[in-house]
Design an enzyme around this catalytic site. Structure first.
Site, mmCIF file in Angstrom:
data_model
loop_
_atom_site.group_PDB
_atom_site.id
_atom_site.type_symbol
_atom_site.label_atom_id
_atom_site.label_comp_id
_atom_site.label_asym_id
_atom_site.label_seq_id
_atom_site.Cartn_x
_atom_site.Cartn_y
_atom_site.Cartn_z
ATOM 1 C CG ASP A 8 -0.240 34.624 135.652
ATOM 2 O OD1 ASP A 8 -0.161 35.213 136.753
ATOM 3 O OD2 ASP A 8 0.180 35.116 134.590
ATOM 4 C CB CYS A 65 -1.864 37.777 135.407
ATOM 5 S SG CYS A 65 -2.282 39.222 134.396
ATOM 6 C CB THR A 67 0.320 43.558 133.911
ATOM 7 O OG1 THR A 67 -0.289 42.612 133.002
ATOM 8 C CG2 THR A 67 1.821 43.583 133.709
ATOM 9 C CG HIS A 98 -20.657 54.784 136.234
ATOM 10 N ND1 HIS A 98 -19.978 55.944 135.952
ATOM 11 C CD2 HIS A 98 -21.417 55.068 137.334
ATOM 12 C CE1 HIS A 98 -20.301 56.882 136.825
ATOM 13 N NE2 HIS A 98 -21.167 56.377 137.679
ATOM 14 C CG HIS A 133 -24.568 54.280 134.484
ATOM 15 N ND1 HIS A 133 -23.615 55.050 133.859
ATOM 16 C CD2 HIS A 133 -24.887 54.931 135.635
ATOM 17 C CE1 HIS A 133 -23.342 56.114 134.605
ATOM 18 N NE2 HIS A 133 -24.106 56.062 135.681
HETATM 19 C C1 RB5 Z 1 3.679 36.483 133.226
HETATM 20 O O1 RB5 Z 1 5.052 36.668 133.187
HETATM 21 C C2 RB5 Z 1 2.957 37.768 132.866
HETATM 22 O O2 RB5 Z 1 3.131 38.035 131.516
HETATM 23 C C3 RB5 Z 1 1.500 37.670 133.228
HETATM 24 O O3 RB5 Z 1 1.369 37.426 134.578
HETATM 25 C C4 RB5 Z 1 0.675 38.901 132.932
HETATM 26 O O4 RB5 Z 1 1.293 40.047 133.436
HETATM 27 C C5 RB5 Z 1 0.249 39.062 131.550
HETATM 28 O O5 RB5 Z 1 -0.477 40.005 131.181
#
Ligand code: RB5
Length: 146
Positions: A8, A65, A67, A98, A133
């Site tokens: 994203d 993304c 996080t 694994h 595994h």
């Molecule tokens: C976008 O602001 C953010 O929420 C997305 O990139 C991600 O971290 C979502 O899990």
């Protein structure tokens, strides 16, 4: 090996880094966007990439993304997907050995491009160990197929 690569707006820089890595390693890839820095919705990128893996159109996917969490949650909703969110090299290696993970997720607001490259490199080049595994991963697949 063929990889689907997607992010994203929060993962564009690491996606560029991973694209360069794939080119250096001569690994074929499909870059599924996003194509702009405007705010987009991560499931719109995670789900098509994960479906490509599930359908066998690519072997694995790498999703980024902010996080890595949203991408990993979405990817793991697709039948046949085992997505690992990794922010360290040890986990990236262990999850291939694994868990036979077929999707890697990372967060650009959590780690820098250098570490992301190391994580992706190890994840791409580590084989599943099978053995005990295999049975464990099989239990997840059996549950999924109930
Ligand atoms: C976008 O602001 C953010 O929420 C997305 O990139 C991600 O971290 C979502 O899990």
């Amino acid at each position: 090996m063929k990889i689907a690569l997607a992010s994203d707006h929060g993962g564009i820089n690491i996606r560029n880094e991973i694209r360069a890595l794939l080119e250096e390693l001569h690994i074929e890839y499909v870059d599924m966007g996003c194509d702009c820095e405007d705010s987009v919705d991560y499931p719109d990128y995670a789900l098509p990439a994960a479906e490509m893996v599930a359908k066998g159109e690519v072997d694995r996917a790498i999703l980024i993304c902010g996080t890595g969490i949203g991408m990993s949650i979405a990817a793991n909703k697709v039948k046949g997907i085992r997505c690992a969110l990794c922010h360290d090299v040890f986990s990236a290696k262990a999850t291939r050995q694994h868990n036979d993970t077929n999707v890697l997720a990372m967060g650009e607001r959590v780690i820098g491009p250098g570490l992301a490259r190391e994580i992706a490199s190890v994840w791409l080049t580590t084989e599943f160990e099978g053995g005990r595994h295999e049975n464990r991963v099989g239990k997840i697949t059996s549950y999924e197929n109930k």
